[in-house]
Every structure is written in structure tokens, then in C-alpha cells.
Motif scaffolding. Sequence first.
Motif, PDB file in Angstrom:
ATOM      1  N   ASN A   9      42.171  51.908  33.261  1.00 11.65           N
ATOM      2  CA  ASN A   9      42.436  52.066  34.552  1.00 11.65           C
ATOM      3  C   ASN A   9      42.052  50.862  35.290  1.00 11.65           C
ATOM      4  N   VAL A  10      43.059  49.915  35.054  1.00 12.26           N
ATOM      5  CA  VAL A  10      42.953  48.705  35.873  1.00 12.26           C
ATOM      6  C   VAL A  10      42.720  48.566  37.259  1.00 12.26           C
ATOM      7  N   VAL A  11      43.376  49.469  38.148  1.00  8.84           N
ATOM      8  CA  VAL A  11      43.300  49.425  39.635  1.00  8.84           C
ATOM      9  C   VAL A  11      42.014  49.786  39.832  1.00  8.84           C
ATOM     10  N   ASP A  12      41.337  50.824  39.433  1.00  6.68           N
ATOM     11  CA  ASP A  12      40.001  51.235  39.872  1.00  6.68           C
ATOM     12  C   ASP A  12      38.960  50.284  39.411  1.00  6.68           C
ATOM     13  N   SER A  13      39.152  49.782  38.191  1.00  3.01           N
ATOM     14  CA  SER A  13      38.164  48.802  37.531  1.00  3.01           C
ATOM     15  C   SER A  13      38.254  47.492  38.424  1.00  3.01           C
ATOM     16  N   ARG A  14      39.149  47.008  38.759  1.00  2.64           N
ATOM     17  CA  ARG A  14      39.595  45.756  39.734  1.00  2.64           C
ATOM     18  C   ARG A  14      38.842  46.078  40.997  1.00  2.64           C
ATOM     19  N   ARG A  15      39.081  47.245  41.718  1.00  6.53           N
ATOM     20  CA  ARG A  15      38.538  47.532  43.056  1.00  6.53           C
ATOM     21  C   ARG A  15      37.034  47.439  42.731  1.00  6.53           C
ATOM     22  N   PHE A  16      36.460  48.157  41.701  1.00  2.00           N
ATOM     23  CA  PHE A  16      35.221  47.933  41.466  1.00  2.00           C
ATOM     24  C   PHE A  16      34.553  46.642  41.263  1.00  2.00           C
ATOM     25  N   LEU A  17      35.229  45.804  40.563  1.00  7.54           N
ATOM     26  CA  LEU A  17      34.718  44.449  40.277  1.00  7.54           C
ATOM     27  C   LEU A  17      34.585  43.812  41.665  1.00  7.54           C
ATOM     28  N   ILE A  18      35.697  43.848  42.583  1.00  4.44           N
ATOM     29  CA  ILE A  18      35.684  43.231  43.720  1.00  4.44           C
ATOM     30  C   ILE A  18      34.423  43.348  44.614  1.00  4.44           C
ATOM     31  N   ARG A  19      34.076  44.694  44.519  1.00  4.85           N
ATOM     32  CA  ARG A  19      32.916  45.223  45.323  1.00  4.85           C
ATOM     33  C   ARG A  19      31.691  44.691  44.637  1.00  4.85           C
ATOM     34  N   PHE A  20      31.755  44.775  43.151  1.00  2.00           N
ATOM     35  CA  PHE A  20      30.571  44.315  42.498  1.00  2.00           C
ATOM     36  C   PHE A  20      30.174  42.446  42.599  1.00  2.00           C
ATOM     37  N   LYS A  21      31.359  41.956  42.691  1.00  2.00           N
ATOM     38  CA  LYS A  21      31.151  40.529  42.783  1.00  2.00           C
ATOM     39  C   LYS A  21      30.583  40.215  44.338  1.00  2.00           C
ATOM     40  N   GLY A  22      30.503  41.059  45.027  1.00  2.00           N
ATOM     41  CA  GLY A  22      29.998  40.643  46.459  1.00  2.00           C
ATOM     42  C   GLY A  22      28.460  40.819  46.539  1.00  2.00           C
ATOM     43  N   ASN A  23      27.759  41.227  45.080  1.00  2.00           N
ATOM     44  CA  ASN A  23      26.510  41.275  45.057  1.00  2.00           C
ATOM     45  C   ASN A  23      25.721  39.675  44.743  1.00  2.00           C
ATOM     46  N   TYR A  24      26.680  38.746  44.657  1.00  2.48           N
ATOM     47  CA  TYR A  24      26.040  37.507  43.862  1.00  2.48           C
ATOM     48  C   TYR A  24      26.409  36.356  45.149  1.00  2.48           C
ATOM     49  N   GLN A  25      25.724  35.625  45.221  1.00  2.00           N
ATOM     50  CA  GLN A  25      25.918  34.192  45.962  1.00  2.00           C
ATOM     51  C   GLN A  25      26.394  33.358  45.260  1.00  2.00           C
ATOM     52  N   ASN A  26      26.297  33.144  43.950  1.00  2.00           N
ATOM     53  CA  ASN A  26      26.985  32.195  43.101  1.00  2.00           C
ATOM     54  C   ASN A  26      27.681  33.010  41.886  1.00  2.00           C
ATOM     55  N   LEU A  27      28.984  32.501  41.879  1.00  6.38           N
ATOM     56  CA  LEU A  27      29.850  33.223  40.718  1.00  6.38           C
ATOM     57  C   LEU A  27      30.710  32.329  40.266  1.00  6.38           C
ATOM     58  N   GLU A  28      30.574  32.097  38.928  1.00  2.84           N
ATOM     59  CA  GLU A  28      31.393  31.289  38.014  1.00  2.84           C
ATOM     60  C   GLU A  28      32.585  32.392  37.144  1.00  2.84           C
ATOM     61  N   GLY A  77      17.681  34.240  34.936  1.00  2.00           N
ATOM     62  CA  GLY A  77      18.324  34.279  36.318  1.00  2.00           C
ATOM     63  C   GLY A  77      19.839  34.324  36.381  1.00  2.00           C
ATOM     64  N   ILE A  78      20.499  34.516  35.348  1.00  2.00           N
ATOM     65  CA  ILE A  78      21.973  34.634  35.620  1.00  2.00           C
ATOM     66  C   ILE A  78      22.647  35.693  34.856  1.00  2.00           C
ATOM     67  N   ASP A  79      23.207  36.632  35.673  1.00  2.00           N
ATOM     68  CA  ASP A  79      23.854  37.773  34.913  1.00  2.00           C
ATOM     69  C   ASP A  79      25.190  37.512  34.314  1.00  2.00           C
ATOM     70  N   LEU A  80      25.725  38.154  33.405  1.00  3.20           N
ATOM     71  CA  LEU A  80      26.989  38.219  32.648  1.00  3.20           C
ATOM     72  C   LEU A  80      27.692  39.315  32.881  1.00  3.20           C
ATOM     73  N   ILE A  81      28.900  39.125  33.467  1.00  2.53           N
ATOM     74  CA  ILE A  81      29.896  40.262  33.869  1.00  2.53           C
ATOM     75  C   ILE A  81      31.289  40.149  33.145  1.00  2.53           C
ATOM     76  N   LEU A  82      31.435  41.214  32.376  1.00  2.00           N
ATOM     77  CA  LEU A  82      32.671  41.066  31.334  1.00  2.00           C
ATOM     78  C   LEU A  82      33.458  42.097  31.856  1.00  2.00           C
ATOM     79  N   TRP A  83      34.869  41.542  32.117  1.00  2.00           N
ATOM     80  CA  TRP A  83      35.892  42.581  32.710  1.00  2.00           C
ATOM     81  C   TRP A  83      37.102  42.685  31.584  1.00  2.00           C
ATOM     82  N   SER A  84      37.588  43.749  31.180  1.00  2.00           N
ATOM     83  CA  SER A  84      38.573  44.006  30.422  1.00  2.00           C
ATOM     84  C   SER A  84      39.619  45.098  30.696  1.00  2.00           C
TER      85      SER A  84
END
Length: 218
Positions: A9-28, A77-84
Motif C-alpha cells: 500500500n504505497v499511497v498510505d506508506s508514502r503519506r506516513f513517511l512524509i509526516r514521519f520525516k517531519g520529525n527530523y531537522q537533518n535528513l539524508e 545519534g542518527i536514526d535509520l529509516i528504511l522504505w520499501s
Amino acid sequence: MIYLIHGANVVDSRRFLIRFKGNYQNLEVFNGKNLKDDAIKNMLAQISHDLFGGKSAVLIEFFNGDWGTLPKNPPEGIDLILWSDQKIDSGKLKVKNFLFNKVQRASTFKLVDALLFKNEKEAQILALQLLSSKEPIERILGILNRGFYLIYCEKENTLRSENLHSFVRDKVKEQAQMWSKTAIKKALLHLLRIDLDIKEGLKVDLALTTFISRAVSF
């Protein structure tokens, strides 16, 4: 901490990811499709010295499930986020798991998101569900038109003039990266054509499913 966001379910997972990324000031962000062997480990070792201040994370998109390419513990000090876009087996690893594997109740907005993320399979399923529930084709086409208009605005750097929630703005920016201006124009012209074809008698389900297949190929 390692966070795994995955499922068909890519639509909902991407929506969740977009919100989740907002928790970080620095994101690579890195594309995991072409990363092999120790490439991810080497990148993390370098990034651990480059990010300063605030909450930091590294996002690996399209993670293929090869846990051997990842360090057992992310740099301090760095979280690792994996999206698939598929379900990933985390085994016995200590991972915060967010699985989105079922398509939820269809809506026109989810259909637009699926199409603009170029997920044809999910878009086709949502389209047929909407038509089965008697969603007016005029509403579907209108919201599709609005979606393509917004990503074109992003391409033209005029999106700021639209009154949008920050989440929607971030989502549109991600979607726009998947489309060229030429592809957007082709999709809009094709959308206009199927609208005319439907008014002239073409079956709605055939028109909409054909449009989706054509649009994702532009």
C-alpha cells in the motif's frame, strides 16, 4: 533506532513517511536500488561526521530487504529509516515496524496519490473500487486534473501561491519529482480527451483504466 516502513500500500506508506520525516531537522536520502555490499555502511560512516545539531536520520528508499548491507547498529545519534514498496521480513532484528500491506477504503484523493506516485497497480484497484461504489466520474476526473495542476505548479515554482497544508505541499513536491513538464502536459491532454470520449459514449471503466495505464508511461 531503525524504522522500517514497508508494504504494497504505497499511497498510505508514502503519506506516513512524509509526516514521519517531519520529525527530523537533518535528513539524508539515498536510493537503495543500486546500493550493494558495504556502500550503505560506508555512507553512514561518513554522514555520522557531517550532520550537526537537531534530530538526524538517514532514509534509504526502495530498500530491498538485504539486511547484510546495513550496520548492526546505526551511528550514535542518527536514526535509520528504511522504505520499501513491498513487504520486508525483519526477522529477529530490533526494528520499529510499520507495515502498510492492505489497500484501505478507496477515495478519489488516494487514487490521485497512487497515480502521481506512478503506482499503476494500486491506482487501477482504487479506480475500479471507486467506480463500483458509484463515485461520479466527473468528480474523479476533476480531482485528477487538480493533482496534475499542483505538480505542474511545483515544476514552475509557483506552488507557494496555492493555499495548501504543509503536509500536502511536501507530498506534491515528492510527486513532482517523478514527472517531467512534458509528461504532465501529455497527461492533462489525455485526461481532456477521455472526458470527451466518455461524453460521446465510451465506457467509463475502460476510459479511466486506459488513462491510468497511459499516464504512468509518460
